[in-house]
Scaffold this motif. Structure first.
Motif, PDB file in Angstrom:
ATOM      1  N   PHE A   9       0.856  -1.176   0.000  1.00  0.00           N
ATOM      2  CA  PHE A   9       0.000   0.000   0.000  1.00  0.00           C
ATOM      3  C   PHE A   9       0.896   1.231   0.000  1.00  0.00           C
ATOM      4  N   ASN A  10       0.318   2.381  -0.337  1.00  0.00           N
ATOM      5  CA  ASN A  10       1.108   3.604  -0.462  1.00  0.00           C
ATOM      6  C   ASN A  10       1.061   4.492   0.774  1.00  0.00           C
ATOM      7  N   ASP A  11       0.391   4.060   1.830  1.00  0.00           N
ATOM      8  CA  ASP A  11       0.252   4.867   3.039  1.00  0.00           C
ATOM      9  C   ASP A  11       1.505   4.716   3.898  1.00  0.00           C
ATOM     10  N   PRO A  12       2.171   5.824   4.295  1.00  0.00           N
ATOM     11  CA  PRO A  12       3.380   5.713   5.110  1.00  0.00           C
ATOM     12  C   PRO A  12       3.111   5.384   6.575  1.00  0.00           C
ATOM     13  N   GLU A  13       1.850   5.468   7.025  1.00  0.00           N
ATOM     14  CA  GLU A  13       1.518   5.149   8.418  1.00  0.00           C
ATOM     15  C   GLU A  13       1.064   3.701   8.541  1.00  0.00           C
ATOM     16  N   TRP A  14       1.492   3.060   9.614  1.00  0.00           N
ATOM     17  CA  TRP A  14       1.088   1.692   9.913  1.00  0.00           C
ATOM     18  C   TRP A  14       0.341   1.700  11.232  1.00  0.00           C
ATOM     19  N   PHE A  15      -0.648   0.849  11.357  1.00  0.00           N
ATOM     20  CA  PHE A  15      -1.420   0.725  12.580  1.00  0.00           C
ATOM     21  C   PHE A  15      -1.231  -0.666  13.152  1.00  0.00           C
ATOM     22  N   PHE A  16      -1.008  -0.729  14.446  1.00  0.00           N
ATOM     23  CA  PHE A  16      -0.838  -2.007  15.130  1.00  0.00           C
ATOM     24  C   PHE A  16      -1.976  -2.168  16.119  1.00  0.00           C
ATOM     25  N   PHE A  17      -2.714  -3.251  15.971  1.00  0.00           N
ATOM     26  CA  PHE A  17      -3.817  -3.539  16.879  1.00  0.00           C
ATOM     27  C   PHE A  17      -3.335  -4.594  17.857  1.00  0.00           C
ATOM     28  N   THR A  18      -3.397  -4.272  19.138  1.00  0.00           N
ATOM     29  CA  THR A  18      -2.905  -5.193  20.154  1.00  0.00           C
ATOM     30  C   THR A  18      -3.953  -5.354  21.252  1.00  0.00           C
ATOM     31  N   PRO A  19      -3.964  -6.519  21.901  1.00  0.00           N
ATOM     32  CA  PRO A  19      -4.862  -6.672  23.043  1.00  0.00           C
ATOM     33  C   PRO A  19      -4.392  -5.796  24.197  1.00  0.00           C
ATOM     34  N   LEU A  20      -5.321  -5.356  25.013  1.00  0.00           N
ATOM     35  CA  LEU A  20      -4.976  -4.511  26.150  1.00  0.00           C
ATOM     36  C   LEU A  20      -4.326  -5.336  27.248  1.00  0.00           C
ATOM     37  N   ASP A  21      -3.299  -4.768  27.855  1.00  0.00           N
ATOM     38  CA  ASP A  21      -2.628  -5.376  28.998  1.00  0.00           C
ATOM     39  C   ASP A  21      -2.666  -4.336  30.106  1.00  0.00           C
ATOM     40  N   PHE A  22      -3.285  -4.675  31.226  1.00  0.00           N
ATOM     41  CA  PHE A  22      -3.416  -3.736  32.332  1.00  0.00           C
ATOM     42  C   PHE A  22      -2.332  -3.969  33.367  1.00  0.00           C
ATOM     43  N   LYS A  23      -1.927  -2.893  34.044  1.00  0.00           N
ATOM     44  CA  LYS A  23      -0.884  -2.987  35.064  1.00  0.00           C
ATOM     45  C   LYS A  23      -1.307  -3.894  36.219  1.00  0.00           C
ATOM     46  N   TYR A  24      -2.569  -3.789  36.595  1.00  0.00           N
ATOM     47  CA  TYR A  24      -3.101  -4.564  37.710  1.00  0.00           C
ATOM     48  C   TYR A  24      -4.429  -5.181  37.282  1.00  0.00           C
TER      49      TYR A  24
END
Length: 74
Positions: A9-24
């Motif tokens: 693709f020609n878009d210079p931005e990439w998106f990363f989808f990650t599961p949430l990890d909470f501190k506690y």
């Protein structure tokens, strides 16, 4: 040098989808630490929308990486 991708693709931005990890287990604070440093959010959160229907599918957050511990990061 940029990494090569199998997704073209020609878009210079990439998106990363990650599961949430909470501190506690009973907290809403996110865990953004790594073995060598941590990620700190900066700026405003922005919505990611679909092109055709304009539906919000995620949030764009700008993060800055700091090497070291939270109180002494560089």
């Amino acid at each position: 040098m940029l990494a090569d991708s199998v997704i073209r693709f020609n878009d210079p931005e990439w998106f990363f989808f990650t599961p949430l990890d909470f501190k506690y287990s009973n907290s809403k604070r996110f865990n953004r630490t790594t073995e060598c440093g941590f990620w700190k959010p900066t700026g405003k959160d922005r919505d990611i929308r679909t092109c055709d229907t304009n539906i919000v599918i995620g949030t764009k957050k700008t993060l800055v990486y700091y090497k070291g511990r939270v109180s002494h990061g560089v």
